[in-house]
Design a protein around this motif. Structure first.
Motif, PDB file in Angstrom:
ATOM      1  N   ALA A 197       0.625  -1.055  -0.080  1.00 50.29           N
ATOM      2  CA  ALA A 197      -0.274   0.203  -0.438  1.00 50.29           C
ATOM      3  C   ALA A 197       0.701   1.447   0.409  1.00 50.29           C
ATOM      4  CB  ALA A 197      -0.819   0.383   1.195  1.00 50.29           C
ATOM      5  N   PHE A 198       2.045   1.039   1.150  1.00 53.54           N
ATOM      6  CA  PHE A 198       3.349   2.756   0.752  1.00 53.54           C
ATOM      7  C   PHE A 198       3.657   2.801  -0.586  1.00 53.54           C
ATOM      8  CE2 PHE A 198       7.275   4.279   1.573  1.00 53.54           C
ATOM      9  CZ  PHE A 198       6.669   4.796   1.991  1.00 53.54           C
ATOM     10  N   ILE A 199       3.484   1.523  -0.851  1.00 53.66           N
ATOM     11  CA  ILE A 199       4.661   1.600  -2.947  1.00 53.66           C
ATOM     12  C   ILE A 199       3.942   1.867  -4.028  1.00 53.66           C
ATOM     13  CG2 ILE A 199       5.516   0.192  -4.509  1.00 53.66           C
ATOM     14  CD1 ILE A 199       7.260  -1.042  -2.522  1.00 53.66           C
ATOM     15  N   PHE A 200       2.599   1.332  -3.589  1.00 54.18           N
ATOM     16  CA  PHE A 200       1.316   1.942  -4.489  1.00 54.18           C
ATOM     17  C   PHE A 200       0.866   3.918  -4.314  1.00 54.18           C
ATOM     18  CE2 PHE A 200      -2.806   2.785  -5.747  1.00 54.18           C
ATOM     19  CZ  PHE A 200      -2.608   2.015  -7.163  1.00 54.18           C
ATOM     20  N   GLY A 201       1.338   4.496  -2.759  1.00 57.77           N
ATOM     21  CA  GLY A 201       0.816   5.032  -2.510  1.00 57.77           C
ATOM     22  C   GLY A 201       1.799   6.319  -3.212  1.00 57.77           C
ATOM     23  N   GLY A 202       2.793   5.599  -3.616  1.00 54.26           N
ATOM     24  CA  GLY A 202       3.901   6.281  -4.209  1.00 54.26           C
ATOM     25  C   GLY A 202       4.050   6.800  -5.990  1.00 54.26           C
ATOM     26  N   CYS A 203       3.094   5.717  -6.162  1.00 54.40           N
ATOM     27  CA  CYS A 203       2.724   5.555  -7.441  1.00 54.40           C
ATOM     28  C   CYS A 203       1.631   6.560  -7.665  1.00 54.40           C
ATOM     29  CB  CYS A 203       1.757   4.442  -8.120  1.00 54.40           C
ATOM     30  SG  CYS A 203       0.770   4.048  -9.154  1.00 54.40           S
ATOM     31  N   TYR A 204       0.410   6.911  -6.711  1.00 55.73           N
ATOM     32  CA  TYR A 204      -1.167   8.034  -6.384  1.00 55.73           C
ATOM     33  C   TYR A 204       0.238   8.657  -6.309  1.00 55.73           C
ATOM     34  CZ  TYR A 204      -5.300   9.828  -5.028  1.00 55.73           C
ATOM     35  OH  TYR A 204      -5.864  11.235  -5.216  1.00 55.73           O
ATOM     36  N   ALA A 205       0.625   9.088  -5.734  1.00 54.56           N
ATOM     37  CA  ALA A 205       1.230  11.202  -4.736  1.00 54.56           C
ATOM     38  C   ALA A 205       2.147  11.345  -6.394  1.00 54.56           C
ATOM     39  CB  ALA A 205       2.349  11.064  -4.265  1.00 54.56           C
ATOM     40  N   THR A 206       2.532  10.365  -7.134  1.00 58.52           N
ATOM     41  CA  THR A 206       3.419  10.493  -8.495  1.00 58.52           C
ATOM     42  C   THR A 206       2.783  10.641  -9.831  1.00 58.52           C
ATOM     43  OG1 THR A 206       5.114   9.363  -8.389  1.00 58.52           O
ATOM     44  CG2 THR A 206       5.092   9.563 -10.001  1.00 58.52           C
ATOM     45  N   SER A 207       1.342  10.448  -9.709  1.00 58.42           N
ATOM     46  CA  SER A 207       0.225  10.708 -10.882  1.00 58.42           C
ATOM     47  C   SER A 207      -0.449  12.129 -10.385  1.00 58.42           C
ATOM     48  CB  SER A 207      -0.081   8.724 -10.496  1.00 58.42           C
ATOM     49  OG  SER A 207       0.392   8.405 -11.080  1.00 58.42           O
ATOM     50  N   VAL A 208      -0.608  12.346  -9.906  1.00 55.66           N
ATOM     51  CA  VAL A 208      -1.170  13.577  -8.786  1.00 55.66           C
ATOM     52  C   VAL A 208      -0.656  14.669  -9.374  1.00 55.66           C
ATOM     53  CG1 VAL A 208      -1.803  15.255  -6.995  1.00 55.66           C
ATOM     54  CG2 VAL A 208      -2.758  13.083  -7.180  1.00 55.66           C
ATOM     55  N   VAL A 209       0.932  14.730  -9.243  1.00 53.45           N
ATOM     56  CA  VAL A 209       1.956  15.827  -9.270  1.00 53.45           C
ATOM     57  C   VAL A 209       1.965  15.712 -11.565  1.00 53.45           C
ATOM     58  CG1 VAL A 209       4.144  16.711  -9.315  1.00 53.45           C
ATOM     59  CG2 VAL A 209       3.145  15.873  -7.330  1.00 53.45           C
ATOM     60  N   LEU A 210       2.304  14.639 -11.737  1.00 54.10           N
ATOM     61  CA  LEU A 210       2.243  13.919 -13.070  1.00 54.10           C
ATOM     62  C   LEU A 210       1.328  14.605 -13.716  1.00 54.10           C
ATOM     63  CD1 LEU A 210       4.697  13.086 -14.764  1.00 54.10           C
ATOM     64  CD2 LEU A 210       3.352  10.841 -14.928  1.00 54.10           C
ATOM     65  N   VAL A 211       0.556  15.080 -13.564  1.00 46.35           N
ATOM     66  CA  VAL A 211      -0.388  15.124 -14.941  1.00 46.35           C
ATOM     67  C   VAL A 211      -0.927  16.449 -15.117  1.00 46.35           C
ATOM     68  CG1 VAL A 211      -3.738  15.812 -14.930  1.00 46.35           C
ATOM     69  CG2 VAL A 211      -2.705  13.226 -13.785  1.00 46.35           C
ATOM     70  N   PRO A 212      -0.381  17.622 -14.121  1.00 43.40           N
ATOM     71  CA  PRO A 212      -0.030  19.054 -14.602  1.00 43.40           C
ATOM     72  C   PRO A 212       0.914  19.205 -15.551  1.00 43.40           C
ATOM     73  CG  PRO A 212      -0.436  18.868 -12.519  1.00 43.40           C
ATOM     74  CD  PRO A 212      -0.808  17.697 -12.753  1.00 43.40           C
ATOM     75  N   VAL A 213       1.830  18.489 -14.599  1.00 46.70           N
ATOM     76  CA  VAL A 213       3.049  18.509 -15.870  1.00 46.70           C
ATOM     77  C   VAL A 213       2.944  17.999 -17.164  1.00 46.70           C
ATOM     78  CG1 VAL A 213       5.687  17.299 -15.710  1.00 46.70           C
ATOM     79  CG2 VAL A 213       4.758  18.735 -13.190  1.00 46.70           C
ATOM     80  N   ILE A 214       2.842  16.512 -17.657  1.00 42.34           N
ATOM     81  CA  ILE A 214       2.069  16.543 -18.529  1.00 42.34           C
ATOM     82  C   ILE A 214       1.243  17.130 -19.602  1.00 42.34           C
ATOM     83  CG2 ILE A 214       0.747  14.396 -20.011  1.00 42.34           C
ATOM     84  CD1 ILE A 214       2.699  12.768 -18.232  1.00 42.34           C
ATOM     85  N   CYS A 215       0.169  17.895 -18.742  1.00 33.64           N
ATOM     86  CA  CYS A 215      -0.768  18.355 -19.762  1.00 33.64           C
ATOM     87  C   CYS A 215      -0.019  20.159 -19.310  1.00 33.64           C
ATOM     88  CB  CYS A 215      -1.321  19.236 -18.855  1.00 33.64           C
ATOM     89  SG  CYS A 215      -3.124  20.319 -19.376  1.00 33.64           S
ATOM     90  N   ARG A 216       0.414  20.487 -19.179  1.00 31.98           N
ATOM     91  CA  ARG A 216       1.578  21.817 -18.987  1.00 31.98           C
ATOM     92  C   ARG A 216       2.540  21.511 -20.831  1.00 31.98           C
ATOM     93  NH1 ARG A 216       1.793  26.787 -17.642  1.00 31.98           N
ATOM     94  NH2 ARG A 216       1.241  26.020 -15.658  1.00 31.98           N
TER      95      ARG A 216
END
Length: 186
Positions: free
Chosen positions: A93-112
């Motif tokens: 669950a902790f490792i998957f949290g890394g996936c989730y946190a990275t994904s949340v930050v990555l969406v605006p970066v990819i969009c820009r």
């Protein structure tokens, strides 16, 4: 030889706002003469390196996408097959949290990076709205999957979704150059 900010922007195909932003950040130094800001010729070489910096940022976002994918797969597999130990499930669950946190930050970066800065707030607000609507229904969908088909199907669907997200993300990075010019002034 000196260039005005407008000449510099035209020469390198970026917006005047981009030149001002890099000047404000100290990436390039303009010389103020009265109300004008002039840039010495040697600054052009630094602007070339700023374009290279954008390519590095693109690679960093790709790396983050791959990290999110790997963390998601590892987290899901640990939770799925780690039922013999609650600690293994916590680690998953902790490792998957890394996936989730990275994904949340990555969406605006990819969009820009994909669409640039022109109309970014409008584009990102639409993308964000879609993601939040999906998240609003996700709990119901996961509950339905679990109650109808069991946890094994949930884990398989989650892994399949991660593969689809990775492939879509890589496609977006590859195709961004083609449609970015239609959406941005940078």
């Amino acid at each position: 030889e000196y260039y005005t900010i407008r000449q510099l922007a035209e020469k390198w195909g970026v917006s005047i706002a981009t030149i001002w932003r890099h000047e404000k950040l100290g990436h390039i130094k303009g010389q103020r003469i009265g109300r004008r800001v002039l840039f010495p010729k040697e600054q052009i070489d630094r602007i070339k390196s700023l374009k290279a910096t954008n390519r590095k940022a693109d690679k960093n976002a790709k790396g983050a996408l791959i990290f999110a994918f790997a963390a998601g797969v590892a987290g899901i597999l640990l939770c799925w097959f780690g039922t013999f130990s609650e600690y293994v499930m916590y680690v998953g669950a902790f490792i998957f949290g890394g996936c989730y946190a990275t994904s949340v930050v990555l969406v605006p970066v990819i969009c820009r990076q994909s669409f640039g800065t022109r109309e970014y707030s409008v584009i990102y607000s639409r993308v964000s709205t879609v993601f939040n609507l999906i998240a609003a229904f996700a709990a119901m969908i996961w509950a339905w999957l679990g109650s109808s088909f069991g946890f094994t199907v949930e884990f398989i669907v989650a892994l399949a979704m991660l593969v689809v997200i990775l492939l879509l993300g890589l496609y977006i990075f590859k195709a961004a150059a083609g449609y970015k010019k239609d959406w941005t002034t940078e």
